[in-house]
Design a protein around this motif. Structure first.
Motif, mmCIF file in Angstrom:
data_model
loop_
_atom_site.group_PDB
_atom_site.id
_atom_site.type_symbol
_atom_site.label_atom_id
_atom_site.label_comp_id
_atom_site.label_asym_id
_atom_site.label_seq_id
_atom_site.Cartn_x
_atom_site.Cartn_y
_atom_site.Cartn_z
ATOM 1 N N ILE A 104 0.763 -1.182 -0.049
ATOM 2 C CA ILE A 104 -0.015 0.210 0.267
ATOM 3 C C ILE A 104 0.962 1.044 -0.018
ATOM 4 N N LEU A 105 2.310 1.292 1.066
ATOM 5 C CA LEU A 105 3.099 2.511 0.533
ATOM 6 C C LEU A 105 3.643 2.417 -0.696
ATOM 7 N N PHE A 112 4.070 9.812 6.064
ATOM 8 C CA PHE A 112 2.937 9.608 4.631
ATOM 9 C C PHE A 112 1.703 10.801 5.178
ATOM 10 N N VAL A 113 1.189 11.387 4.104
ATOM 11 C CA VAL A 113 -0.179 11.599 4.337
ATOM 12 C C VAL A 113 -0.677 10.729 3.657
ATOM 13 N N VAL A 114 -1.702 10.653 4.115
ATOM 14 C CA VAL A 114 -2.936 9.444 3.400
ATOM 15 C C VAL A 114 -3.973 10.778 3.313
ATOM 16 N N LYS A 115 -4.479 10.608 1.724
ATOM 17 C CA LYS A 115 -5.237 11.524 1.329
ATOM 18 C C LYS A 115 -6.900 11.069 1.123
ATOM 19 N N GLU A 124 -7.115 8.999 -6.450
ATOM 20 C CA GLU A 124 -7.698 8.034 -7.520
ATOM 21 C C GLU A 124 -5.651 6.905 -6.910
ATOM 22 N N HIS A 125 -5.385 8.240 -6.548
ATOM 23 C CA HIS A 125 -3.797 7.759 -7.459
ATOM 24 C C HIS A 125 -3.165 8.341 -6.383
ATOM 25 N N GLY A 126 -2.049 7.082 -5.564
ATOM 26 C CA GLY A 126 -0.742 8.205 -4.438
ATOM 27 C C GLY A 126 0.322 8.286 -5.660
ATOM 28 N N PHE A 127 1.464 9.195 -5.204
ATOM 29 C CA PHE A 127 2.633 9.679 -5.703
ATOM 30 C C PHE A 127 3.614 9.359 -5.265
ATOM 31 N N VAL A 174 2.458 10.535 -0.295
ATOM 32 C CA VAL A 174 1.652 10.222 -0.547
ATOM 33 C C VAL A 174 0.584 9.537 -1.023
ATOM 34 N N ILE A 175 -0.282 8.689 0.135
ATOM 35 C CA ILE A 175 -1.304 7.551 -0.820
ATOM 36 C C ILE A 175 -3.020 7.890 -0.658
ATOM 37 N N PRO A 176 -3.466 7.109 -1.599
ATOM 38 C CA PRO A 176 -5.240 7.341 -1.003
ATOM 39 C C PRO A 176 -5.714 6.766 0.089
#
Length: 388
Positions: free
Chosen positions: A169-170, A365-368, A372-375, A378-380
């Protein structure tokens, strides 16, 4: 016994085995005795019936519910004796906590019938170490929570999503095959997806009944509370629903519901065990990690939306993250941001959430929500629902 067999066949006829909950494959079904516990309504009964369909189609298993009228004039021990004498090998007992003296009688069954396998379900409040007979050495205890977002996708929409580790996930490896836009499905999950009965037309009423019965029946039966005390517990639940998330002040809570400070601490533990709230604890080592609650949340987003007329979206996000990640990981409070897991720090927010709170934090980590997609780091938010 014919009555019990007929009851089991009726239950099996209405059981769908096309998808099995995450705990199914984790249970060691070879144990002579085991306990499956969890909050009301998460699918414990269905899991047992699925096991009978898959592993015991030859009639070697019997499913009974401990609150069946049959047990007003018969005992579990009598059923176990007659069942084994007729060639039975696996006895499945549902809602054992509703049977008076359940722990002592299960111990007697275990000792008297060494070739009989006994599996039983109970409320998550049920403590197998605290019964009249200690079953902890005889019956491993498996805890089952509600549906993950991944399980919801399969059960509700027949969408197969892979189960991912935290590392995957990360690394932003999360995808849902065939689904280009996961956010509408995620929104549905937050409102009605945690419980298998979420598609029922009267879901809101049924969930409120689950909450009420848990607080007015399950917890008082376990803790030997009076009805007056149970009402205090219900009042505390209402107070919590209006404040979450918050750092618990035991003295203030005690004043609001008019009980002693020590009682409030016990009530919070009962509510947590029963699947009504979640206590986020500090990451202190040793015994300190067991007692200090840093924040109080409602257990899952469905309960939050059910009890709140205008649920705060920030609270919904944090509740979802804690609820989903606690199944496979130890989630603790972070001194810098919202949560910490295995040395990783997580700040939860919406589209505009920045990096300021994790600046200078290693493995931050920033969980937003709303993406739809992370980078990078930054993780959805929705991807954390694929962890089990």
């Amino acid at each position: 016994m014919e009555t019990l067999y007929e009851y089991m066949q009726n239950q099996l006829a209405h059981t769908n085995s096309s998808f099995k909950r995450y705990q199914y494959s984790r249970i060691n079904w070879e144990n002579r005795m085991l306990a499956l516990v969890g909050p009301r309504g998460v699918g414990k009964t269905t899991l047992f019936l699925q096991r009978i369909q898959e592993a015991h189609p030859d009639g070697s298993a019997l499913y009974v519910s401990a609150d069946h009228l049959y047990f007003t004039t018969h005992t579990l021990l009598e059923v176990a004796d007659a069942f084994q004498k007729n060639g039975g090998t696996h006895l499945f007992i549902d809602e054992v906590h509703k049977y008076p003296g359940w722990s002592r009688e299960l111990k007697n069954i275990y000792d008297a019938y060494p070739s009989l396998h006994v599996c039983f379900t109970g409320s998550s409040v049920l403590d197998i170490e605290k019964g009249e007979a200690d079953l902890s050495r005889r019956a491993p205890r498996y805890l089952m929570q509600g549906l993950s977002f991944r399980e919801f996708l399969k059960i509700r929409h027949n969408i197969d999503a892979p189960q991912l580790t935290l590392d995957q996930i990360l690394e932003n490896q999360a995808t849902i095959p065939g689904v280009e836009h996961p956010l509408p499905l995620f929104e549905e999950y937050l409102h009605t997806g945690y419980y298998p009965f979420g598609t029922d037309a009267d879901f809101e009423v049924e969930l409120r009944q689950v909450i009420t019965r848990t607080i007015e029946q399950d917890i008082p039966a376990y803790a030997q509370m009076t009805m007056a005390t149970a009402r205090k517990l219900l009042k505390l639940m209402v107070v919590i629903s209006e404040l979450v998330p918050f750092k618990p002040n035991m003295s203030n809570l005690a004043k609001q519901i008019q009980v002693s400070r020590n009682n409030v601490e016990d009530y919070l533990i009962y509510l947590e065990k029963a699947g009504m709230i979640a206590l986020l604890r500090t990451g202190a080592s040793g015994l300190g990690a067991l007692g200090k609650a840093e924040k109080v949340y409602l257990d899952n987003p469905n309960i939050l939306y059910n009890l709140s007329e205008s649920a705060d979206i920030g609270t919904v996000r944090e509740t979802f993250f804690l609820n989903q990640m606690r199944v496979n990981q130890l989630v603790t409070a972070s001194s810098a941001a919202d949560f910490e897991i295995k040395g990783c720090t997580f700040e939860i927010g919406g589209l505009n959430k920045g990096q300021s709170q994790i600046k200078g934090v290693s493995n931050g980590f920033v969980v937003k929500d709303g993406i739809e997609h992370g980078f990078g780091n930054v993780i959805p938010l929705w991807t954390f629902g694929l962890n089990y």
